[in-house]
Design an enzyme around this catalytic site. Structure first.
Site, PDB file in Angstrom:
ATOM      1  N   ASN A   1       2.659  -7.391   5.435  1.00 21.68           N
ATOM      2  CA  ASN A   1       3.900  -6.707   5.069  1.00 21.68           C
ATOM      3  C   ASN A   1       4.568  -6.031   6.262  1.00 21.68           C
ATOM      4  OD1 ASN A   1       4.510  -7.345   2.469  1.00 21.68           O
ATOM      5  ND2 ASN A   1       3.577  -5.533   1.538  1.00 21.68           N
ATOM      6  N   TYR A   2       3.865  -5.944   7.395  1.00 23.41           N
ATOM      7  CA  TYR A   2       4.516  -5.477   8.626  1.00 23.41           C
ATOM      8  C   TYR A   2       4.846  -6.715   9.466  1.00 23.41           C
ATOM      9  CZ  TYR A   2       3.118  -0.656   7.552  1.00 23.41           C
ATOM     10  OH  TYR A   2       2.961   0.585   6.980  1.00 23.41           O
ATOM     11  N   ARG A   3       5.611  -7.593   8.892  1.00 20.39           N
ATOM     12  CA  ARG A   3       5.944  -8.895   9.488  1.00 20.39           C
ATOM     13  C   ARG A   3       6.285  -8.760  10.964  1.00 20.39           C
ATOM     14  NH1 ARG A   3       5.487 -13.408   7.019  1.00 20.39           N
ATOM     15  NH2 ARG A   3       6.645 -12.607   5.219  1.00 20.39           N
TER      16      ARG A   3
ATOM     17  N   TYR B   1       0.862  -1.190   0.000  1.00 19.92           N
ATOM     18  CA  TYR B   1       0.000   0.000   0.000  1.00 19.92           C
ATOM     19  C   TYR B   1       0.891   1.230   0.000  1.00 19.92           C
ATOM     20  CZ  TYR B   1       1.212   1.789   4.518  1.00 19.92           C
ATOM     21  OH  TYR B   1       1.923   2.363   5.526  1.00 19.92           O
TER      22      TYR B   1
END
Ligand code: FAD
Ligand code: NAG
Ligand code: NAG
Ligand code: NAG
Ligand code: NAG
Ligand code: NAG
Length: 537
Positions: A479-481, A191
């Site tokens: 995606n914010y592992r 994003y």
């Protein structure tokens, strides 16, 4: 103990360590040799095969490994290192690498840009090799049909630059970090600041090429709609190696407007009101407007030795400053934004501005694949579905000030995000979410002691937020592992373990991902600490 036996002990220890080391490097050499021989057969060239393989003893091994480490936490001597790094130059090399790794029993980690916050593209607790995609980074932009093929190893900056070279009125909705890799970013949804108008990166993908577990090179048609769906937000690394995506370009105006407005809670009577009101406005305002909110504990500028909260709005508006001001005068007058606080520029300049380049930087800076500096860092995520009250915010300010360093980034949803069904892609956080929180902490001190302190701090901030954010599941952004929210035992990768983090990242889409995983990779060759598990029989 007799005095004569004393010098023996260190000697034995040294001998033991030496034998351990040599056995290890022998094993690693044997692995290297077997892999090169297999690759040579597959790519029909011993020379090409050996050129793409780096063994541990190679003098470039560390440089190649570190070239895409983007979190200093994973640049230590105790960070587990791969046995081998394979750096394919062609799609057929990727296919050969998968077939050979599978037949020789190597566990592979796939790395494109290396920005994974937990480093799982290049770290593993078991013996592993890295399949490093950095050589596969061609970009082919076609303005006529408003599309581009972009290989997994390209960076977002290279993609933006490639589009800009061909057209000043086209862009692509993806992340604001120009060094982020396409392979991880798009397979994890992606994003950026055009999300409210155009949705996620994966809402703008037309086709893809992957290598599957059998080494076949497939496109959208030959992989089928299920697998294509999975690699557009479900994380590529559970399903295959993404070679490239064909993306749909979007229109951007010739002039966009940006601003950054900082308000300190101890200086501006409106600061908390602005944050409160932001929660109502940012997710519902004009889709041309994206206002990110940064919340950070900082030193007070007026009271020496005191801490306060700084709330910063960083905004992209796909239009001229006059129209932006008229929207904010009406919807967020507390901010008191004036035209002179805004900067009008081209879209590509705004990409540079968001990446904090000085304002006279040429777009070629986007081709620089390495970030200016690196930190030790940790990130976590949350979704907010009901606005926090002013009292909640004031409590949060106190908490963040007492913790000291942990900050929050609010990214507003709404607009296009709310119109796309939650099942359209594996990314489920659509209608009903006001904004996503990124919990963020950076530090610069080396070593495990500092790490312990800062990890504890961000975890405490995360615990504090529990009653204020989504629950059952407490949703998170792939995606914010964040390995704190559940991990799977390597090799076992049980469904029960996968369910824990899987429901948080994918909510109701988790089961479809499991079904697809079970169909395309039943032996679980493509796996990592948070991969999609195979369905139990
Ligand atoms: C500075 C910074 C800024 C960021 N900004 C944003 C942002 O604005 N928006 C946003 O959405 N996210 C952002 N992120 C998060 C980022 O999108 C993810 O970390 C993303 O996964 C990184 O992709 P990568 O290729 O660089 O990472 P990698 O570490 O290479 O890969 C990440 C994951 O994807 C897998 N993978 C990588 N390549 C492939 C491939 N070719 N095939 C299959 N699997 C693959 C890896 O095995 C790993 O599991 C940011 C991260 C950083 C560090
Ligand atoms: C290191 O590996 C690379 C890639 O295989 C190869 O080209 C290079 O010759 C090797 N260097 C040494 C010193 O062996
Ligand atoms: C990574 O660690 C090595 C070894 O300590 C060091 O030489 C190197 O500078 C580090 N990299 C960065 C970017 O700090
Ligand atoms: C506070 O907000 C009001 C509008 O609600 C505005 O008139 C005033 O100027 C703002 N004060 C400051 C210090 O920004
Ligand atoms: C660039 O920044 C400088 C210093 O902050 C400022 O004086 C100048 O007006 C800026 N230029 C543009 C085009 O915004
Ligand atoms: C950490 O650093 C990044 C840039 O590297 C920055 O965007 C972020 O705001 C920082 N986080 C905190 C809490 O300071």
């Amino acid at each position: 103990m007799k005095p004569t036996s004393l010098p023996l002990l260190p000697l034995l220890l040294v001998l033991f360590l030496l034998s351990f080391l040599s056995v290890n490097s022998c094993a690693s050499y044997a692995s290297y040799d077997r892999l090169v021989r297999c690759l040579s057969r597959r790519v029909h060239s011993a020379d090409q095969a050996s050129k793409m393989v780096y063994e541990r003893t190679n003098s470039s091994f560390t440089t190649v490994l570190n070239a895409y480490v983007r979190n200093l936490r994973f640049n230590t001597s105790s960070t587990p290192k791969p046995l081998i790094i394979v750096t394919p130059l062609l799609e057929s090399h990727v296919s050969a690498a998968v077939v050979c790794a599978k037949s020789l029993g190597f566990h592979i980690k796939i790395r494109s840009g290396g920005h994974d916050y937990e480093g799982i593209s290049y770290v593993s607790d078991d013996p592993f090799i890295i399949l490093d995609m950095f050589n596969l980074r061609s970009i082919d932009v076609n303005i006529k049909d408003e599309s581009a093929w972009v290989q997994a190893g390209a960076t977002l900056g290279e993609l933006y630059y490639g589009i800009w070279e061909k057209s000043k009125v086209h862009g692509y909705p993806a992340g604001v970090g120009p060094t982020v890799g396409v392979g991880g970013h798009l397979s994890g949804a992606g994003y950026g600041n055009m999300m409210r108008k155009y949705g996620l990166s994966v809402d703008n993908v037309l086709d893809a090429r992957i290598v599957d577990v059998k080494g076949r090179i497939l496109n959208r048609k030959s992989m089928g709609e299920d697998l294509f769906w999975a690699i557009n937000g479900g994380g590529g690394a559970s399903f295959g190696v993404v070679l490239a995506y064909k993306v749909k370009l979007v229109q951007v105006p010739e002039t966009v407007t940006v601003f950054r407005a900082e308000r300190y809670v101890d200086e501006n009577v409106n600061a908390t009101d602005i944050v409160y009101k932001w929660q109502l406005v940012a997710p519902s305002t004009d889709v041309d407007l994206f206002m990110r909110m940064l919340i950070q504990p900082v030193n007070s500028r007026t009271q020496v030795g005191q801490k306060t909260i700084r709330a910063t709005i960083v905004a992209e508006f796909l239009g001229p400053a006059d129209r932006l001001i008229s929207i904010l005068d009406k919807e967020l007058p507390e901010l008191g934004l004036k035209k002179e606080n805004c900067i009008q520029m081209t879209w590509i300049k705004s990409v540079l501005w968001w990446a904090n380049f000085p304002n006279d930087t040429a777009p070629t800076a986007l081709l620089n694949r390495a970030p200016a500096s690196l930190n030790y860092l940790k990130r976590k995520s949350d979704y907010v579905q009901k606005p926090l009250s002013k009292a909640d915010l004031e409590g949060l300010w106190k908490k963040l000030i007492s913790l000291g360093k942990s900050g929050l980034v609010f990214n507003p949803y709404g607009g296009r995000m709310g119109q796309i069904p939650a099942t359209a892609t594996p990314f489920p956080h659509r209608a009903g979410n006001l904004y996503k929180i990124q919990h963020s902490i950076n530090w610069s001190e080396k070593g495990p002691d500092a790490e312990k302190i800062y990890l504890a701090q961000i975890r405490e901030a995360y615990s504090y937020m529990a009653p204020l954010v989504s629950s059952n599941p407490r949703s998170a952004f792939l995606n914010y592992r964040d390995l704190d929210i559940g991990v799977t035992t390597n090799g076992k990768n049980s469904y029960a373990e996968g369910l824990v983090y899987g429901l948080k990242y994918f909510n109701g889409n988790f089961d479809r991902l499991v079904r697809i995983k079970t169909a395309v990779d039943p032996t679980n060759f493509f796996r990592n600490e948070q991969s999609i598990p195979v369905k139990p029989k």
